[in-house]
Design a protein around this motif. Structure first.
Motif, PDB file in Angstrom:
ATOM      1  N   GLY A 164      38.135  38.915  34.197  1.00  0.00           N
ATOM      2  CA  GLY A 164      39.560  38.656  34.383  1.00  0.00           C
ATOM      3  C   GLY A 164      39.944  38.083  35.725  1.00  0.00           C
ATOM      4  O   GLY A 164      41.117  38.105  36.102  1.00  0.00           O
ATOM      5  N   ILE A 165      38.962  37.527  36.467  1.00  0.00           N
ATOM      6  CA  ILE A 165      39.239  36.921  37.773  1.00  0.00           C
ATOM      7  C   ILE A 165      38.879  35.435  37.677  1.00  0.00           C
ATOM      8  O   ILE A 165      37.713  35.051  37.853  1.00  0.00           O
ATOM      9  N   PRO A 166      39.846  34.545  37.394  1.00  0.00           N
ATOM     10  CA  PRO A 166      39.557  33.117  37.189  1.00  0.00           C
ATOM     11  C   PRO A 166      39.380  32.355  38.498  1.00  0.00           C
ATOM     12  O   PRO A 166      40.067  31.370  38.788  1.00  0.00           O
TER      13      PRO A 166
ATOM     14  N   HIS B  57      34.942  35.512  35.797  1.00  0.00           N
ATOM     15  CA  HIS B  57      35.884  35.044  34.773  1.00  0.00           C
ATOM     16  C   HIS B  57      35.931  36.035  33.609  1.00  0.00           C
ATOM     17  O   HIS B  57      37.009  36.343  33.081  1.00  0.00           O
ATOM     18  N   ASN B  58      34.763  36.528  33.207  1.00  0.00           N
ATOM     19  CA  ASN B  58      34.698  37.495  32.113  1.00  0.00           C
ATOM     20  C   ASN B  58      35.404  38.800  32.455  1.00  0.00           C
ATOM     21  O   ASN B  58      35.847  39.537  31.560  1.00  0.00           O
TER      22      ASN B  58
ATOM     23  N   ARG C 209      43.659  39.101  38.290  1.00  0.00           N
ATOM     24  CA  ARG C 209      44.045  37.693  38.403  1.00  0.00           C
ATOM     25  C   ARG C 209      44.508  37.362  39.815  1.00  0.00           C
ATOM     26  O   ARG C 209      44.281  36.241  40.312  1.00  0.00           O
TER      27      ARG C 209
ATOM     28  N   HIS D 224      37.789  29.869  41.310  1.00  0.00           N
ATOM     29  CA  HIS D 224      37.139  28.557  41.293  1.00  0.00           C
ATOM     30  C   HIS D 224      36.128  28.464  42.431  1.00  0.00           C
ATOM     31  O   HIS D 224      36.215  29.189  43.427  1.00  0.00           O
TER      32      HIS D 224
ATOM     33  N   ALA E  71      41.835  36.037  42.374  1.00  0.00           N
ATOM     34  CA  ALA E  71      41.349  34.664  42.295  1.00  0.00           C
ATOM     35  C   ALA E  71      41.914  33.784  43.401  1.00  0.00           C
ATOM     36  O   ALA E  71      41.329  32.746  43.738  1.00  0.00           O
TER      37      ALA E  71
ATOM     38  N   LEU F 160      30.581  32.945  39.141  1.00  0.00           N
ATOM     39  CA  LEU F 160      31.846  32.513  38.543  1.00  0.00           C
ATOM     40  C   LEU F 160      32.025  33.054  37.127  1.00  0.00           C
ATOM     41  O   LEU F 160      33.078  33.604  36.792  1.00  0.00           O
ATOM     42  N   ALA F 161      30.996  32.892  36.272  1.00  0.00           N
ATOM     43  CA  ALA F 161      31.130  33.331  34.876  1.00  0.00           C
ATOM     44  C   ALA F 161      31.370  34.829  34.765  1.00  0.00           C
ATOM     45  O   ALA F 161      32.290  35.255  34.042  1.00  0.00           O
TER      46      ALA F 161
END
Length: 301
Positions: free
Chosen positions: A212-214, A209-210, A188, A216, A191, A205-206
């Motif tokens: 664990g790195i949100p 995110h999967n 996290r 943008h 990010a 991005l997806a």
């Protein structure tokens, strides 16, 4: 060598390999200049000797079983070795001349192809290789290239594709960047860092995110259509980027952002057109690249 373990006939193996590459018993019979019942009988005998079912028979044609898929890489390696044995015995590998065009991404072309093609100068010095740095599979379908190295399997039915293994990728950044920004402790945390992207950074991005790195989209402060340029941006210290481990682990001044972060795997497909069956020079380069890529991925594991 365990000679007792080798209980099958090469013709049986050849029938199985031709069926897989041609997609049907009739196609295998055509290229091997025999009959469809003979191909079926040879595969049945091979299955009996090995004690496994290699293909499922149906009205839609033969379909590889799990056991067949497990054995396919080894069978393909046997086919490549048999081809080279025949050519060396005939003295033909030294005589083969002409140009073979190989296409791959610019990063792969610059970082991997030079090393992979070194043995070609000893095996077949008469072959000239032209490298086209491009992501476009149309290079092959329009006959602008003979062999392509790609990360996705082509859907065009007139192309022959071989999955030679999977490369691993991970998050890398310049040591100078991490010294300046501090080293993250959790996914996290990453990010909040700047990112360097390739051709289409939003596609990453997806997966991030999967994992664990949100992150943008606005965190991608630099990007490029060129993989070589993107890699140079990472080395210069612009931010974090997903890059092949074979590249990142060997580059001085570059380090994994999170040493324990799981790798992202992406497949490597070696693709060519049907001329592979009739062109010696394409076959030589195709087989050499298949062996080299397989070896490189085994060493990286």
């Amino acid at each position: 060598m365990n000679w007792d373990a080798i209980s099958f006939d090469w013709n049986q193996v050849r029938a199985f390999l031709a069926t897989v590459e041609e997609g049907s018993f009739s196609g295998a019979a055509r290229v091997l200049k025999t009959t469809q019942p003979t191909i079926g009988r040879q595969i049945t005998e091979l299955e009996a000797r090995l004690g496994v079912t290699l293909v499922e028979r149906s009205v839609r044609g033969p379909k590889l079983t799990e056991s067949g898929r497990d054995l396919l890489d080894h069978v393909q390696a046997m086919g490549e070795a048999a081809t080279l044995i025949s050519m060396v015995a005939e003295g033909k590998s030294q005589e083969v001349t002409g140009e073979v065009t190989v296409t791959a991404t610019d990063l792969f072309s610059a970082s991997m192809l030079p090393g992979l093609l070194v043995p070609l100068r000893q095996t077949a010095p008469g072959i000239r290789v032209r490298i086209v740095a491009s992501r476009d599979i149309q290079n092959l379908t329009q006959r602008e290239a003979d062999i392509a190295i790609r990360h996705v399997r082509p859907e065009q039915p007139d192309l022959i594709a071989r999955h030679v293994g999977d490369f691993r990728a991970n998050l890398y950044a310049a040591t100078s960047y991490l010294d300046r920004m501090g080293r993250p402790k959790t996914p996290r945390d990453v990010a909040a860092y700047d990112f360097v992207g390739n051709a289409d950074p939003e596609r990453l991005l997806a997966p991030l995110h999967n994992m664990g790195i949100p992150v943008h989209a606005d965190r991608f402060v630099m990007s490029s259509e060129s993989g070589v340029v993107a890699w140079e941006l990472v080395k210069t210290g612009y931010g974090v980027s997903m890059q092949p481990e074979l590249l990142g682990d060997e580059e001085p001044g570059i380090e994994k952002v999170l040493p324990e972060f799981p790798s992202l795997q992406f497949p490597i497909w070696l693709v060519t057109h049907r001329e592979l069956q009739t062109s010696r020079r394409i076959r030589i380069v195709f087989d050499l690249l298949a062996r080299g890529l397989s070896d490189a991925m085994r060493k990286a594991q």
